[in-house]
Design a protein around this motif. Sequence first.
Motif, PDB file in Angstrom:
ATOM      1  N   TYR A   3       0.814  -1.207   0.000  1.00  0.00           N
ATOM      2  CA  TYR A   3       0.000   0.000   0.000  1.00  0.00           C
ATOM      3  C   TYR A   3       0.858   1.272   0.000  1.00  0.00           C
ATOM      4  CZ  TYR A   3      -4.137  -2.784   0.837  1.00  0.00           C
ATOM      5  OH  TYR A   3      -5.152  -3.687   0.715  1.00  0.00           O
ATOM      6  N   TRP A   8       0.045   8.521  -2.636  1.00  0.00           N
ATOM      7  CA  TRP A   8      -1.352   8.826  -2.362  1.00  0.00           C
ATOM      8  C   TRP A   8      -1.593  10.223  -1.834  1.00  0.00           C
ATOM      9  CZ3 TRP A   8      -2.314   9.786   2.771  1.00  0.00           C
ATOM     10  CH2 TRP A   8      -1.373   9.295   3.675  1.00  0.00           C
ATOM     11  N   TRP A  21      -9.012   4.496  -2.411  1.00  0.00           N
ATOM     12  CA  TRP A  21      -7.597   4.182  -2.340  1.00  0.00           C
ATOM     13  C   TRP A  21      -7.475   2.718  -1.964  1.00  0.00           C
ATOM     14  CZ3 TRP A  21      -3.782   3.849   1.873  1.00  0.00           C
ATOM     15  CH2 TRP A  21      -2.470   3.913   1.396  1.00  0.00           C
ATOM     16  N   GLU A  40      -6.753   7.242   4.581  1.00  0.00           N
ATOM     17  CA  GLU A  40      -5.596   6.436   4.221  1.00  0.00           C
ATOM     18  C   GLU A  40      -4.816   5.978   5.451  1.00  0.00           C
ATOM     19  OE1 GLU A  40      -6.306   9.424   2.866  1.00  0.00           O
ATOM     20  OE2 GLU A  40      -6.356   9.184   0.690  1.00  0.00           O
ATOM     21  N   SER A  59      -9.903   2.715   1.286  1.00  0.00           N
ATOM     22  CA  SER A  59     -10.120   3.967   1.988  1.00  0.00           C
ATOM     23  C   SER A  59     -10.886   4.913   1.084  1.00  0.00           C
ATOM     24  CB  SER A  59      -8.783   4.614   2.360  1.00  0.00           C
ATOM     25  OG  SER A  59      -8.996   5.931   2.846  1.00  0.00           O
TER      26      SER A  59
END
Length: 138
Positions: A3, A8, A21, A40, A59
């Motif tokens: 991740y 992001w 996300w 996030e 998210s």
Amino acid sequence: MRYLSKNWNLKKEDGAEYIYWGLDYLDWDKSKDLIITEGETDLLTWVEVGMDANANLLSVPNGAINEKDVNITDKIAFALDPFVIENVYNKAERVFLATDDDGPGHRLREELSAIIGKDKCFIIKYKGRKDINEGRVS
């Protein structure tokens, strides 16, 4: 961590669509469960405690919706995307809504459960804490 491979927190281009996300990492062969977080950082906390091995994680793109907002069409558009409905909500057997225990978090969970289907949604409560990030290490 997979991740963390995305940038992001970069500023989005004007007019860009907001999306969940974590869409890139959904694996329905691993699990039919889905956890949707309010941010996030919340998602990364779920990864840190190992839940990415047991469930798919997403998210929302901009946090919760203000409980007093009337026109939320733009703020919830990511959840109404036909791709998301077909490839996320329809494939998940159970959806756990891990929103903050506050007004905006409650509003977000109500909006999402109305879109996804209340029969498929479960609410995660944090026993006296606002969200997953307020947990303690002992």
